[in-house]
Design an enzyme around this catalytic site. Structure first.
Site, PDB file in Angstrom:
ATOM      1  N   LYS A 185       0.859  -1.188   0.000  1.00 33.42           N
ATOM      2  CA  LYS A 185       0.000   0.000   0.000  1.00 33.42           C
ATOM      3  C   LYS A 185       0.890   1.232   0.000  1.00 33.42           C
ATOM      4  O   LYS A 185       1.723   1.410   0.885  1.00 33.42           O
ATOM      5  CB  LYS A 185      -0.903   0.007   1.242  1.00 33.42           C
TER       6      LYS A 185
ATOM      7  N   ASP B 111      -2.473  10.274   3.705  1.00 36.51           N
ATOM      8  CA  ASP B 111      -3.874   9.887   3.891  1.00 36.51           C
ATOM      9  C   ASP B 111      -4.579  10.935   4.741  1.00 36.51           C
ATOM     10  O   ASP B 111      -4.531  10.902   5.965  1.00 36.51           O
ATOM     11  CB  ASP B 111      -3.944   8.509   4.554  1.00 36.51           C
TER      12      ASP B 111
ATOM     13  N   LYS C 245      -9.897  12.969   8.331  1.00 42.75           N
ATOM     14  CA  LYS C 245      -9.358  12.613   9.642  1.00 42.75           C
ATOM     15  C   LYS C 245      -9.221  13.872  10.489  1.00 42.75           C
ATOM     16  O   LYS C 245      -8.859  14.930   9.970  1.00 42.75           O
ATOM     17  CB  LYS C 245      -7.958  11.995   9.489  1.00 42.75           C
TER      18      LYS C 245
ATOM     19  N   ASP D  37       1.658   6.327   5.533  1.00 43.44           N
ATOM     20  CA  ASP D  37       0.691   5.411   4.940  1.00 43.44           C
ATOM     21  C   ASP D  37       1.199   4.753   3.648  1.00 43.44           C
ATOM     22  O   ASP D  37       0.476   3.992   3.018  1.00 43.44           O
ATOM     23  CB  ASP D  37      -0.636   6.147   4.691  1.00 43.44           C
TER      24      ASP D  37
ATOM     25  N   ASP E 198     -12.032   7.203   3.868  1.00 43.60           N
ATOM     26  CA  ASP E 198     -10.826   6.939   4.649  1.00 43.60           C
ATOM     27  C   ASP E 198     -10.456   5.453   4.627  1.00 43.60           C
ATOM     28  O   ASP E 198      -9.374   5.079   5.077  1.00 43.60           O
ATOM     29  CB  ASP E 198     -11.027   7.436   6.087  1.00 43.60           C
TER      30      ASP E 198
ATOM     31  N   GLU F  41      -9.377   3.862   2.204  1.00 38.99           N
ATOM     32  CA  GLU F  41      -8.855   3.984   0.839  1.00 38.99           C
ATOM     33  C   GLU F  41      -7.802   2.935   0.513  1.00 38.99           C
ATOM     34  O   GLU F  41      -7.627   2.566  -0.645  1.00 38.99           O
ATOM     35  CB  GLU F  41      -8.262   5.392   0.630  1.00 38.99           C
TER      36      GLU F  41
ATOM     37  N   ARG G 172      -7.672  -0.217   1.085  1.00 38.97           N
ATOM     38  CA  ARG G 172      -8.225  -1.451   0.516  1.00 38.97           C
ATOM     39  C   ARG G 172      -8.673  -1.228  -0.929  1.00 38.97           C
ATOM     40  O   ARG G 172      -8.681  -2.163  -1.718  1.00 38.97           O
ATOM     41  CB  ARG G 172      -9.349  -1.980   1.411  1.00 38.97           C
TER      42      ARG G 172
END
Ligand code: BES
Ligand code: MN
Ligand code: ZN
Length: 485
Positions: free
Chosen positions: A252, A257, A264, A275, A334, A336, A338
């Site tokens: 990933k 993020d 967030k 991230d 959020d 994201e 996946r």
């Protein structure tokens, strides 16, 4: 930093800083006893006075002492012998290196345990390399300087391998620690280009138009709100010959993020440059695999995007079509990671790989379940998972398996699409995320490692400056090596 085998040249030893490991609650080792004897029982007296106890991370200088031959001796606590495992050895070595590297040093000898196995010596060398490198990327004045030379009593082959591993861990750390204003999908590509060129990896990069023609609709959905276009990075190492199986390492790579419209709050967003740690881990492991000439075919796939907010960003209720044709209802922008991994995992399946491991800072829920030091491991194949868990164990990297009961899969059913990108509420969030990923790996044996906890330290510890840890670089290399051994 050079790493060399401890020789027998007394003059050389005399010119070194000598770090002597001491186990807690047991008689001095042979080498410690020699130093003790040459100094009127100084170590014995320090221990009797409880000014040195042998607890992990204790480090005491014996300035005037005669260190066997060396003139600067430091005593390092190793803790009880029975709990001195690869994880402790790595951390003790890193903490010693972290303390000693606050000024330049020439030759430093690490005697952290006697008759070290290859595994333990590897942990010590890697720990030393990591401890010598701090959080210095953006400081005018560096706080750490690596030793000129590290001396360890082990085989040359172990030294060479451990040095590759330790340097790869530091590469991952540097990538993750870079500020998100200079580490974004295209600049990550540039880092991959440099690594590929230096270490002889094959590199392929897909830009946004290629991603569109390759039907990577879920990943593109995440990327939409960002001014930084997405990239797919593919690094290949073909060390196994034409008919050998291929292992895919998938990372990933969300370079920042923000959460998107499901924004967030500040406290949760502050560290979100981390991230892309999964992608950094894969890139770093690929460089070590190439340098070590591992006899395996390995493909590293990194999905690079930035998750931002804009007039054209992903919306709640949007339905995306992933590469494998499945439709996804977006209920939380959020979640994201996946979405990115959905397409990259599908690509791995299309490349007809035989095994997949993915690494992702995927869920806060995994940290709620396992804390900040332990990675969550989820799989569709027990045998492959056992291999990965065993490799992590040998490296001393904490990992714990979470169940993939079918009931968790019920939670990602959608009223409007094939699946949705969240479970029902927070409970079991690490597992519902993995259940989502499972929809994209077809029948390929796959292990998902959620590194949200261990990849990034909010604060300094005894063994590391705060920031990226490089967790699971060593495990990935070990998995690949042991799978083809
Ligand atoms: N990148 C985060 C997960 C994360 C949290 C990594 C803390 C490192 C430290 C991920 O994209 C995320 O936001 N996950 C959500 C999922 C939820 C919206 C279903 C989470 O964990 O809250
Ligand atoms: Mn997120
Ligand atoms: Zn994320």
């Amino acid at each position: 930093m050079q790493v060399e085998r401890i020789g027998n040249n007394v003059d050389e030893i005399a010119a070194s800083t000598n770090v002597v490991g001491i186990f807690q609650d047991e008689p001095l080792s042979e080498s410690a006893a020699v130093i003790d004897g040459a100094n009127d029982g100084l170590i014995t007296r320090l221990i009797a006075a409880e000014d040195f106890t042998g607890k992990p991370f204790e480090l005491v200088p014996l300035w005037s002492a005669a260190g066997g031959a060396a003139e600067q001796v430091w005593l390092a606590g190793l803790g009880p012998r029975k709990s001195y495992d690869a994880e402790t050895a790595y951390r003790v070595a890193a903490s010693v290196a972290r303390q000693l590297s606050t000024k330049p040093r020439g030759r430093v000898m690490f005697g952290l345990g006697e008759d070290l196995s290859a595994e333990m010596a590897t942990a010590v060398i890697c720990g030393a390399l990591v401890g010598c490198e701090g959080q210095d990327l953006y400081r005018a004045k560096r706080k750490h300087t690596a030793f000129n030379t590290l001396l360890v009593d082990t085989d040359d082959a172990v030294i060479r391998r451990a040095q590759c591993l330790g340097e790869s861990v530091n590469l991952a750390r540097r990538l993750v620690d870079r500020s998100p204003r200079d580490l974004y999908p295209q600049s990550f590509v540039e880092a991959a280009e440099a690594a590929a060129k230096e270490h002889g990896l094959e590199l392929e990069v897909w830009d946004e138009s290629r991603l569109a023609s390759e039907r990577m609709g879920a990943m593109l959905g995440v990327a939409e709100g960002s001014a930084r276009p997405p990239r797919l990075v593919k690094l290949s190492h073909n060390g196994g010959g034409k008919d050998a199986p291929t292992i895919a390492l998938v990372g990933k790579g969300v370079t920042f993020d923000s959460g998107g419209l499901s924004l967030k709050p500040t406290d949760s967003m502050i560290a979100m440059k981390c991230d892309m740690a999964g992608a950094a881990t894969v890139l770093a492991a690929m460089t070590a695999i190439a340098r070590l000439g591992v006899k395996a075919n390995v493909v590293g796939l990194m999905g690079m995007v930035e998750n931002m907010v804009a007039g054209n960003c992903l919306k709640l209720g949007d339905v995306l079509t992933a590469r494998n044709g499945k439709t996804i209802e977006v209920r939380n922008t959020d979640a994201e990671g996946r979405l990115v991994l959905a397409d990259v995992l599908s690509l791995a399946v299309d490349l007809e790989v035989d095994r997949i491991v993915d690494l992702a800072t995927l869920t806060g829920a995994c940290m709620v379940a396992l804390g900040t030091d332990t990675a969550g491991v989820m799989t569709n194949n027990a045998a492959w998972c056992d291999e990965v868990m065993a490799a992590a164990g040998r490296c001393g990297e904490a990992a714990w398996q979470l169940p993939m009961f079918p009931a968790f899969g019920e939670q990602i059913k959608s009223e409007v699409a094939d699946i949705k990108n969240t479970g029902n509420g927070r409970w079991g969030g690490a597992i519902t995320a993995a259940k989502f990923l499972e929809e994209f790996v077809a029948e390929v044996p796959w292990v998902h490692i959620d590194i949200a906890g261990p990849s990034f330290l909010d604060k300094s510890t005894a063994w590391s400056d705060g920031g990226a840890s490089g967790a699971f670089v060593r495990t990935l290399v070990e998995v690949v090596e042991s799978h083809v051994a």
